[in-house]
Write a protein that holds these residues in place. Structure first.
Motif, mmCIF file in Angstrom:
data_model
loop_
_atom_site.group_PDB
_atom_site.id
_atom_site.type_symbol
_atom_site.label_atom_id
_atom_site.label_comp_id
_atom_site.label_asym_id
_atom_site.label_seq_id
_atom_site.Cartn_x
_atom_site.Cartn_y
_atom_site.Cartn_z
ATOM 1 N N GLN A 1 0.832 -1.192 0.000
ATOM 2 C CA GLN A 1 0.000 0.000 0.000
ATOM 3 C C GLN A 1 0.871 1.248 0.000
ATOM 4 O O GLN A 1 1.867 1.328 0.726
ATOM 5 C CB GLN A 1 -0.899 0.025 1.234
ATOM 6 C CG GLN A 1 -1.994 -1.032 1.225
ATOM 7 C CD GLN A 1 -2.782 -1.000 2.515
ATOM 8 O OE1 GLN A 1 -2.396 -1.644 3.497
ATOM 9 N NE2 GLN A 1 -3.872 -0.253 2.517
ATOM 10 N N ASN A 2 0.491 2.222 -0.828
ATOM 11 C CA ASN A 2 1.173 3.516 -0.888
ATOM 12 C C ASN A 2 2.663 3.396 -1.210
ATOM 13 O O ASN A 2 3.446 4.278 -0.879
ATOM 14 C CB ASN A 2 0.986 4.284 0.429
ATOM 15 C CG ASN A 2 -0.463 4.505 0.764
ATOM 16 O OD1 ASN A 2 -1.246 4.970 -0.078
ATOM 17 N ND2 ASN A 2 -0.867 4.147 1.980
ATOM 18 N N CYS A 3 3.055 2.306 -1.856
ATOM 19 C CA CYS A 3 4.458 2.104 -2.202
ATOM 20 C C CYS A 3 4.897 3.001 -3.362
ATOM 21 O O CYS A 3 4.081 3.436 -4.169
ATOM 22 C CB CYS A 3 4.709 0.657 -2.592
ATOM 23 S SG CYS A 3 4.790 -0.482 -1.207
ATOM 24 N N ASP A 4 6.203 3.250 -3.411
ATOM 25 C CA ASP A 4 6.780 3.973 -4.530
ATOM 26 C C ASP A 4 7.329 2.964 -5.530
ATOM 27 O O ASP A 4 8.383 2.364 -5.320
ATOM 28 C CB ASP A 4 7.908 4.885 -4.046
ATOM 29 C CG ASP A 4 8.574 5.632 -5.204
ATOM 30 O OD1 ASP A 4 7.997 5.638 -6.315
ATOM 31 O OD2 ASP A 4 9.664 6.202 -4.999
ATOM 32 N N LEU A 5 6.583 2.762 -6.610
ATOM 33 C CA LEU A 5 6.966 1.798 -7.643
ATOM 34 C C LEU A 5 7.100 2.504 -8.986
ATOM 35 O O LEU A 5 6.869 1.915 -10.045
ATOM 36 C CB LEU A 5 5.918 0.676 -7.720
ATOM 37 C CG LEU A 5 5.768 -0.156 -6.432
ATOM 38 C CD1 LEU A 5 4.484 -0.968 -6.466
ATOM 39 C CD2 LEU A 5 6.971 -1.068 -6.249
#
Length: 256
Positions: A39-43
């Protein structure tokens, strides 16, 4: 088999990370592939080609410019995710939740979208060509029509018919879609269905005072009434006159 897919996805992701100057957060990529919880990751710009992510939680994640081509995201939670400019070619998004997601400019060609949820999603500039199961509410009848013509030109008659069906479901008076569906049915060797569509199209074009449409539908009907072993010799335009340039002929009916 699952281990092989996981290993392949991990390898591809690793290669991608080294060639994109660590654009994505490498720890977040590893977390996603290992747990399917990110969740809310920087990818951003992550390489996730062929990744097995069915049921993954990616709500709120930043996937701007990420390459997820042919990944399995069936049932994934992508609510509020940023997928602008993402490569989603051939991705399985069946049952996926995309409410409120930003898909501006994303490539969704040849995706599987059966029962996907797009409520409130931003879809400006999305390429849906060739996608299966596109919800009717997220495209115009003209868009479905254009996709149908493109598929018919490629010889994908059943996919073309599906798109024309959706155009007609949204806009029942769309004469051009009936004509186009008739042509696709003719190419699929369904002469009876083709003739029924041609009749409907001819009546609608007549009511709409569309001379070119009416004339083309009549030529098509004449072709369909001619035994396959014979050749139409009178009346213009002949169906065979325009069959070779199907796209240019059918696209003239986009505004109707």
């Amino acid at each position: 088999m699952k281990n092989y897919i996981f290993a392949t996805a991990t390898f591809v992701a690793t290669i991608s990370l080294t060639t994109t100057a660590q654009a994505a957060n490498s720890e977040h990529v590893r977390q996603l592939l290992a747990t399917k919880q990110c969740q809310n990751c920087d990818l951003t710009s992550a390489g996730l080609v062929l990744a097995e992510l069915s049921g993954a939680n990616l709500s709120g994640a930043n996937l701007t410019g990420a390459n997820l081509s042919r990944a399995n995201l069936s049932g994934a939670d992508l609510r509020g995710a940023n997928l602008s400019g993402a490569g989603l070619f051939g991705v399985n998004l069946s049952e996926a939740q995309l409410s409120g997601a930003n898909l501006a400019g994303a490539d969704l060609r040849n995706t599987y979208l059966t029962n996907a949820e797009f409520k409130g999603a931003y879809l400006n500039g999305v390429n849906f060509q060739g996608a299966v199961g596109i919800p009717s509410q997220i495209a115009t009848p003209e868009e479905f029509y254009a996709w149908g013509v493109a598929e018919a030109e490629k010889g994908n008659q059943q996919q073309a018919i599906s798109y024309f069906n959706q155009a007609i479901a949204i806009k029942p008076e769309y004469a051009g879609a009936y004509l186009a569906r008739g042509v696709a049915r003719y190419q699929a060797l369904d002469r009876q269905g083709a003739f029924q569509d041609a009749q409907i199209a001819e009546k609608m074009f007549t009511t709409q005072n569309n001379g070119p449409g009416m004339q083309t539908a009549q030529a098509f009907m004449k072709e369909l009434q001619t035994p396959p072993t014979e050749k139409v010799s009178t009346g213009k335009p002949s169906f065979f006159d325009f069959l070779g340039s199907l796209g240019s002929v059918l696209l003239q009916f986009l505004p109707f």
